[in-house]
Design an enzyme around this catalytic site. Sequence first.
Site, short mmCIF file in Angstrom:
data_model
loop_
_atom_site.label_atom_id
_atom_site.label_comp_id
_atom_site.label_asym_id
_atom_site.label_seq_id
_atom_site.Cartn_x
_atom_site.Cartn_y
_atom_site.Cartn_z
N GLU A 183 -64.51 35.29 1.38
CA GLU A 183 -65.48 35.35 2.66
C GLU A 183 -64.55 35.41 3.85
O GLU A 183 -65.01 36.03 4.76
CB GLU A 183 -66.30 34.19 2.51
CG GLU A 183 -67.30 34.36 1.62
CD GLU A 183 -67.36 33.95 0.19
OE1 GLU A 183 -66.11 33.49 -0.06
OE2 GLU A 183 -67.97 34.00 -0.70
N HIS A 221 -75.35 25.17 -2.72
CA HIS A 221 -75.74 26.43 -2.58
C HIS A 221 -77.08 26.48 -1.91
O HIS A 221 -77.93 27.54 -1.96
CB HIS A 221 -75.95 27.30 -3.99
CG HIS A 221 -74.71 27.62 -4.69
ND1 HIS A 221 -73.85 26.58 -5.09
CD2 HIS A 221 -74.43 28.73 -4.82
CE1 HIS A 221 -72.69 27.39 -5.44
NE2 HIS A 221 -73.09 28.55 -5.60
#
Lengths: 363, 326
Positions: free
Chosen positions: B60, B129
Site C-alpha cells: 500500500e 478490517h
Amino acid sequence: MSKKAAPTAEPKASCAGLSAAAPINASLTKEEKIELHRKMVRIRRFEERSLRAYLSKKIGGFLHLYIGQEAVAVGCCTLMGKDDHVITAYRDHGHAMAVGMDTKALMAELYGKITGCSKGKGGSMHYFAPSLNYWGGHGIVGGQIPLGTGLAYALKYKKLKGAAMAFMGDGAVNQGAVHEAYNLAALWNLPVIFVIENNGYSMGTSQERSSAGPGLAKRAEAYGMNWGTCFGHDVYEVRATMDKFLTLAREKNQPSVVEIDTYRYRGHSVADPDQTYRTREEIEEYRNTKDPIQLFQKTLLAEGVLTEALIEQIDTEAKAEADLAADFAEASPFPTTDDIQKDVYWETDNPEKRTSKGRIFFD
Amino acid sequence: MAVISYREAIRAALAEELTRDENVVLMGEEVANFHGAYKVSEGLLEKFGPDRIVDTPISEAGFIGMGVGASMLGVRPVMELMFWSFYSVAFDQILNNAANVRYMSGGLINCPIVIRGPANGGTNVGATHSHTPENVLANHPGVKVIVPATAADAKGLLKSAIRDNDPCFFLENTILYGEKGEVSDDPELLIPLGVADVKRQGTDLTIVTYGRCVLHSLVAADILEKEHDVSVEVIDLRTIRPLDIDTVLASVKKTHRVLIVEEQKPFASVGSQLAYMIQREAFDELDGPIHRLATIDAPAIYSPPVEVEQLPNPQRVLKAALAAVE
C-alpha cells in the site's frame, strides 16, 4: 566511535579510470566544465551563508546542509535533459540549486518569507520547482521514493520521454516504502534511478550500525535491477556513472539503484552537535583529501580550464550571490495570517472554478 | 434511470470517467484480473485494458505513493484500497504526501488523486478490517472525504471526485455494495461534493448522519412516526469535508432537536465536530441537548451477533431518538 564504511560491494558497472574520458565528460566544453565547478562553489557558499543566518536565528526549524556532497547533485542534475525529472529528500538545497532554482527564492524560503519558492510554507526541507522538473524536497525519510516511482510511471503511461532520478540518503534504504518502490519499478520497468547518497551516517548512526548486507545498492539484485556504485567526490565519475544508468532508463525503461559514496562535513542538521558519532580527524581527512570542489579544481587546473584568478573570481561571485540572496530574504515580507489558508486546495485558490459546496475550513 | 446496486453505480462512474479522460487509471490490489475483491471493477479490464486497469502488488505505501507521484505529473489515478482499514499502512503517503504537497509547494503542485475502497465494520472481520477513518482523514486540510449512502450518490459523488483537482478519499461501506437504487445513466450527472441531502423531511427531530447509518436512521424514522408520532428529518451529509453545515442548521431551526448518528468511535469523531458547530451556530434554536449515537467504544468485536450491537443499528437509533425528543 564508528568509522564511515565505504561501499563494500564490487561495482557492477565500474567507471573507474574512465570518468574523465567517458564520452559524457569528454564532450564537455571548457565553459561547461567551468559551470560544473561554479555550481558546486555556489552551493557551498549558499550553504555557508544560510548557516550564518541560522546561527543568528534568522532561520527556524531544521537546516540540513549539503556541504561536502556537492559533486553528487551537480554531477547528476547537470545530466538532466528537458524531459528528465528529479525528486529528493530533506537535504535538498544542493539539488534545488543544481536544477537551476533561484538562490533568492531559496534563501527567502529559509527565512519563511512570502517571496520564498514555497511562499514560506515549506521551509528548508520542502523546496519545489515543477517548472524545472524538480518535485521537492520531502521531509519523511524515504517517503519521496514511491513518489519518484510515480513520476516515472507517469512518464511511461503518458508515453513521454525522459527518466526520473529519486534521491535518498543511506538512512532511507531501510524504509519499507523504498523496497515497495523498488519492487514496483522493477516489476513494471519504470524509467527511474534510485540514487543513494551514501554519506555514511543516518543522522548519528553509522551505516555499519544500521544496514545489514553487503552494500546498499546490491539490494537491487533482489529485484533484478541494475545497480552501480561510484566515488561521489569526483563530479566526472558521478556523471559518467549516472549517464550510463540514465541512458538505460530513458531508452530501455530499465530502473537502477546507484549508490554514490559521499560525505557531509556538517552534522545531520545544524541542530546536530556532531561530536558523538564520528571523530574530528575523520572529517578533516575527508576535507583534506576528498573535497569535491578541491578535487575538481585541481583537475581543471591541470586541464588548463581554470586559472587561479578565475577560481578566485568564481568564489567571490558565489559569496556575493549568497549575500544578495540573504539581503533579498531579509528585505522580503513574511506571509500574513491571510496567507495561511491559501494553497491548501486548488479550488479555494480558484474560487471562480469551485465545484464543491459547503464549508471547507473550520475554526 | 435504472435500478442498480451501489457496487454497479461505482463501476458505472469508473467506466464513464475512464471513457471521458484517458489520464484516468484504476489501480489497486486485485482490481484487474480478479475484478476487485468486492467485484466493483468487474468488466473494466476487458473494456479498458491492462494499461488503465492495473493490478498492484500488496504494497500500500508503495502504490499509493506511486499514485501520488503520478498525479503530480498529470495522471489522474483512482487507487483502490482493498479495505480502507489498510490506510494505516499507507498513512505516510496519504497524509504527508497527498494531503500536504500542494501546501508545502506554495500551490505549485496539484495532487488529483482519488483513493477509494470498502470501509466500516459489520462484516465480522475483527478490529484490523473494520476501520472508519473518515474523522482521521478529514482532520487534514488539503483533502476531501466522501461517504456515499446510496447507489445514486455513490455514482454522482465518485464522478465529481475523479474530476476534482484535490485529493479525494472515497469511503464505500462494504455492506452497502448490494443495496439497490435508481441511478441516472447520464454521464454528465454529477453530484457536487459538500452538498448534504435531506433524505426524509420531518418536524420534531433532526437526525444528522451519513453512510450506512442513513439507512438505519430511515428505518428508525418510519417506526418513530408510526408508533410514537414523532416526525423525523434525516440529513445525509454525503461529504464530511467540505461539510454542508448550512443544511444541518436549517433543519435544526425547524425541529429544534438533534441526534447525530455515526458509525464511528465516539472520541474526536465527525459527530464531535458537528455537535460543536451546531451548539455554536444554533444554540438558541435548541430545545434540548444534542444527542449522539456512535459505535460502542472498543475495537471492532468479531462475534457476529455482538458486532451488530456494537455498531449503530435501527433499534439503537430508535432508542437514541426517543431519548432526544423526551
